[in-house]
Design a protein around this motif. Structure first.
Motif, PDB file in Angstrom:
ATOM      1  N   LYS A 123       0.826  -1.199   0.000  1.00 22.78           N
ATOM      2  CA  LYS A 123       0.000   0.000   0.000  1.00 22.78           C
ATOM      3  C   LYS A 123       0.862   1.250   0.000  1.00 22.78           C
ATOM      4  O   LYS A 123       1.724   1.419   0.862  1.00 22.78           O
ATOM      5  CB  LYS A 123      -0.913   0.017   1.234  1.00 22.78           C
ATOM      6  CG  LYS A 123      -1.853  -1.175   1.348  1.00 22.78           C
ATOM      7  CD  LYS A 123      -2.672  -1.428   0.094  1.00 22.78           C
ATOM      8  CE  LYS A 123      -3.551  -0.264  -0.291  1.00 22.78           C
ATOM      9  NZ  LYS A 123      -4.220  -0.514  -1.596  1.00 22.78           N
ATOM     10  N   PRO A 124       0.620   2.131  -0.926  1.00 18.44           N
ATOM     11  CA  PRO A 124       1.404   3.369  -1.000  1.00 18.44           C
ATOM     12  C   PRO A 124       0.864   4.426  -0.047  1.00 18.44           C
ATOM     13  O   PRO A 124       0.440   5.488  -0.468  1.00 18.44           O
ATOM     14  CB  PRO A 124       1.218   3.767  -2.468  1.00 18.44           C
ATOM     15  CG  PRO A 124      -0.146   3.262  -2.816  1.00 18.44           C
ATOM     16  CD  PRO A 124      -0.368   2.031  -1.990  1.00 18.44           C
ATOM     17  N   ARG A 125       0.875   4.130   1.234  1.00 19.86           N
ATOM     18  CA  ARG A 125       0.310   5.056   2.220  1.00 19.86           C
ATOM     19  C   ARG A 125       1.183   6.291   2.345  1.00 19.86           C
ATOM     20  O   ARG A 125       2.395   6.229   2.170  1.00 19.86           O
ATOM     21  CB  ARG A 125       0.194   4.382   3.587  1.00 19.86           C
ATOM     22  CG  ARG A 125      -0.576   3.064   3.530  1.00 19.86           C
ATOM     23  CD  ARG A 125      -1.968   3.234   2.956  1.00 19.86           C
ATOM     24  NE  ARG A 125      -2.817   4.045   3.800  1.00 19.86           N
ATOM     25  CZ  ARG A 125      -3.526   3.558   4.808  1.00 19.86           C
ATOM     26  NH1 ARG A 125      -3.501   2.276   5.081  1.00 19.86           N
ATOM     27  NH2 ARG A 125      -4.290   4.363   5.528  1.00 19.86           N
TER      28      ARG A 125
ATOM     29  N   ARG B 232       4.149  -0.950  -5.677  1.00 22.25           N
ATOM     30  CA  ARG B 232       4.319   0.343  -5.019  1.00 22.25           C
ATOM     31  C   ARG B 232       5.642   0.991  -5.390  1.00 22.25           C
ATOM     32  O   ARG B 232       5.749   2.184  -5.579  1.00 22.25           O
ATOM     33  CB  ARG B 232       4.235   0.153  -3.511  1.00 22.25           C
ATOM     34  CG  ARG B 232       4.328   1.441  -2.715  1.00 22.25           C
ATOM     35  CD  ARG B 232       4.125   1.164  -1.237  1.00 22.25           C
ATOM     36  NE  ARG B 232       5.167   0.292  -0.732  1.00 22.25           N
ATOM     37  CZ  ARG B 232       5.048  -0.504   0.337  1.00 22.25           C
ATOM     38  NH1 ARG B 232       3.921  -0.507   1.021  1.00 22.25           N
ATOM     39  NH2 ARG B 232       6.032  -1.268   0.718  1.00 22.25           N
TER      40      ARG B 232
END
Lengths: 333, 333, 333, 333
Positions: free
Chosen positions: A126-128, A161
């Motif tokens: 996840k590219p948080r 990602r």
């Protein structure tokens, strides 16, 4: 400029010609295709005798342009699923934002099957924007996706990602998703240019259409012709919604490029309440596919909780898309 | 806070109460309605004995909010044409950007009639950004509009550019259009709050949804309840298209306000090629109306030449809207 | 195209020529100056015999362009105060957002005098986005401004909100301010084009530089040459600050236009904490003036409470500007 | 929440605690520092007995916040060059956009030395938006940079484009630059969090300040405390200039974060003509450094030709910065 070389030229000569003339190139069937900057308006003299045909383009949107190839590209996922080409398909992809657990993924896959959805989506990396949020299950998630693929016969799309795990995603995914925040990532783009699997490229939320399609050119110019564009909302001054869905941009992409276009209203809106309306609008645009986030229990989702539909919301929405697809001459799959 | 006073209070007392308590007010049927800042969370003591009921709102979107009135407002143009309410109508409005001549307007009106379109649009006071461009025919244009209204039984919507000619536009128009560049113009907003004619308020291209609906509150709080909101594209970093059509914003307006919403894909797109797709998307959103610019010969139009449809383009598009409207339970008019 | 006619042509002929050739015009000294669209690249034949000289411009930034007049325009407020020209002045203007009371204004004027500030600012017609906020004292405020002008010998700049009160503002103000939300208001622009008083034109927060300078062209093309441009922040996706101060745009304006430029860091920032830093940056840009909001007690201000400096903050900041002005060859006034 | 553990806790226990409580952590001197989501407002019970002190933060800007550490961080490049801390330094960094050749780099280095500039910049991996443009010399460029470092005693800052070559850049650079397009790249951010070299992190042109500082948190939370923030312009609707320089954002960063801030007016402006003015504005903001692109012959530069200053322009500008730096109490280096 795009240059189609004559067939049968020796590989070493091709390599030398490409280097001397600052061209990228790839081989299609038995023919080499060279591409150099669109600012070059005259065929380089050294290439003349090797050239079968060439085309001068007006900008660095070259291989993706209708100027170069008017027909929409056809992209196959497995044998049966066709994006673009003459298929007239509008393909719905759904699944949770993130793979969270085997159970959550399995229930999600069941809901796909129940509705006839053939491709499941779910992120493992996840590219948080915060290091202190849930970052995804990583390779463990990929293995869970592989499980539902085998169990339910679904195809899998999942996101890379950054370049550190691109090989893993390429191995496990049926469609490699390049996320909005990674759109400029040449490590990923170049890795995807060397494979022959479909890639779904999301538009960066701060990226112009020109840059977006040029990112696709990185993949295409390495010989991977299977690129799907995905509009998912751009960042504007409006903050009542998460992003602003750029359907004018979609009209531009349909008019000027030969790539299939898939829309992601979930990320654009950022709130479940508007997703169904935007999905209907998307289908009415006559696009090639839709990405919709769903979750068995959105409230407890580890990411994007506000925008995921629960299964009832999704199923109701999905029913409503059919007559619109029909009205615009599309097959909803 | 919105306060419904008891009936039968003396007008002079009402006036004094409004002033002392910093309230705007208007009379509806026999009841006075007071509105003060949404930051006031407690009913002012001085008003207590006069109050029938009151409602505290979370922001200065008050009269327009579903919190205050859940049902969508119904706006009538003449006897027959209904925007909003329970009508389920999606009303198509078309016509040229500018009134240019009697002949151009007459042909345009004929094309409305031919398609069953009941409201014609055309500008007389053009809000051009350059003083050296065509600025519109002014009052002469209004008189021409009056001509086609009488000749063809059409209703007329036309734009007020600034407060110097607002009275003229109010006199001649069936629906007063407040353009994007005039959205904050209190001279116009206040003049429109005092009349009882429908007003179509366009969102400023640099305006937030909050500001947009607050501009409607200027009109509503003077007692003119006939306000239609119009999204026509916002300004973003993307320049391949003229503006960016904010359909996420439309989803917001549908969810949180009680005002009918009309969409203008022509100005959003800025190019004829995308208008039909966006019009279909708009209808699929289930909105209350559409504004589409058409011109007998777009190439020679004195303003907005690139985005106006010719009659063939419009008619073909119009045919395609019907099945989509049906699919979302709307009547296309 | 800008056309300088020969001197001594009869007024009626001038009128007829202007109309036939779709030119705006004004008289400067004894010479008529015609301006038509920059898309006209050839001198109209009918004007040839009347023309002394003409200049073809590349866009509708014409009278304001350095292409037309390389020297920066000089704008005088009274006898002593000079913006632009060869003055090398950087003129600081301060005062409260709104006139709230005689006392508040009087204290504010005293602080101007104490620091040597010669122009006071304060609004009487506030362009609020909500009808439920304080809207300004209107004409009563203008009269209070007149009071401090007489009492303290200050010059007054105040804002016109819409065309309904433009005559009053023109009468009372030494410099007429056209606010960001009114930048496109042709009722105001045309009224200001007919007078011979300085006008400070603020850039709309959603307006391009091209549109901004074209708005100035509305005023200039009516013969009012006293236009000052004011950058006050544009609206972007960033919400931590109220607006985004466009100093790149200021560099553009300095490079390509002949109009003095004044900067308003207070509105750009929206918070008192950043105003001093931005004011110093502004002075270092070598601009012609600064607008800074101050209030005797910002916390209780009826508008823009967060961004107004108190007098201590202002005075401290003002001291810090002097050496920077000196470093860039400017006189701080 | 940031938690300072007591000293002397066993490493295995630390590891287990971090995992169980979903904390990132690093070791500083002999103390472990844990960080979990800012949404956690209560110290986890399991950590209580191990905790020396803890601080609850209002957002995921935690380690970078003044709330956590009020003093500006000091970042050393070699022994002598100090960004931030109590140094009061404004450090000018210059050099070409791209390393193009040994000669071009050598001349550029000489111009640094001539002006007393101590850090040279130049890119080897160019994040171009088109695959058909010059992409940089790659490792060959890094080796050339190493050459001028040794020859002239300069420090080197150069950019990492994606994670595939991050190790090489870390090896060769004195300061690792993470470019605007790579700001979200966790492959790079995590690699940089594990080293103990200075990192200059550029703000993505579509990134909010919140996201920008959160990207710095990725680096900080791995224990690399040497992060410099760099504002280089954001993307807005204005296209006369390449980007919009966000100095309001700079005021925010100075107010709320403890990281040194360096400004890059070259990329913001995109045109040489405005760079000097913006550089002066930047220095007047009291920032910790400046990045200015220069090239021996800008016209023939292989990238960013329009915005690079030639040496005369740079040297003249550089002279003008000194008195401004002095005026705001800064040492120009």
């Amino acid at each position: 400029m795009i240059i189609h070389l004559k067939e049968g030229i020796d590989d070493n000569i091709v390599l030398a010609l490409a280097e001397q003339n600052e061209c990228l190139y790839y081989k299609k069937n038995n023919q080499y295709i060279f591409i150099n900057s669109s600012s070059v308006k005259q065929l380089p003299q050294a290439l003349e005798s090797y050239t079968e045909s060439f085309k001068v383009l007006s900008s660095d949107i070259q291989l993706a342009s209708k100027e170069y190839q008017a027909e929409k590209r056809e992209i196959r996922v497995g044998e049966e699923i066709i994006f673009g080409g003459n298929s007239n398909n509008t393909i719905v992809i759904t699944g949770p934002c993130s793979v969270e657990s085997e159970e959550q993924l399995d229930i999600s896959a069941q809901n796909c099957v129940k509705n006839g959805v053939k491709i499941i989506r779910a992120g493992c990396y996840k590219p948080r924007t915060s290091p202190y949020s849930f970052q995804g299950l990583g390779k463990e998630g990929l293995i869970l996706l592989d499980g539902v693929r085998k169990k339910y016969g679904l195809k899998v799309i999942t996101e890379v990602r950054d370049a550190t795990h691109v090989e893993d995603v390429i191995e496990y995914a049926d469609i490699i998703q390049i996320g909005a925040k990674a759109m400029y990532d040449q490590g990923i783009l170049r890795a995807c240019s060397e494979i022959r699997k479909p890639v779904l490229l999301k538009r960066g939320f701060g990226s112009t259409l020109q840059e977006f399609v040029q990112a696709a050119e990185f993949i295409l110019s390495g010989g991977n012709e299977q690129v799907i564009l995905c509009e998912r909302g751009i960042r504007t001054f409006e903050t009542k919604t998460r992003f602003t869905f750029d359907l004018c941009g979609v009209a531009y992409l349909k008019q000027y490029t030969n790539l299939p276009v898939v829309l992601d209203p979930s990320h654009a809106m950022g709130y479940a309440y508007g997703v169904a309306d935007l999905a209907r609008a998307s289908v009415a645009m006559g696009v090639d596919g839709l990405l919709i986030e769903t979750h068995p229990t959105p409230k407890i989702a580890k990411s994007d909780a506000a925008q995921q539909l629960d299964f009832n919301q999704f199923n109701e929405m999905y029913q409503s898309l059919e007559p619109i697809a029909k009205a615009v001459g599309k097959n909803l799959i």
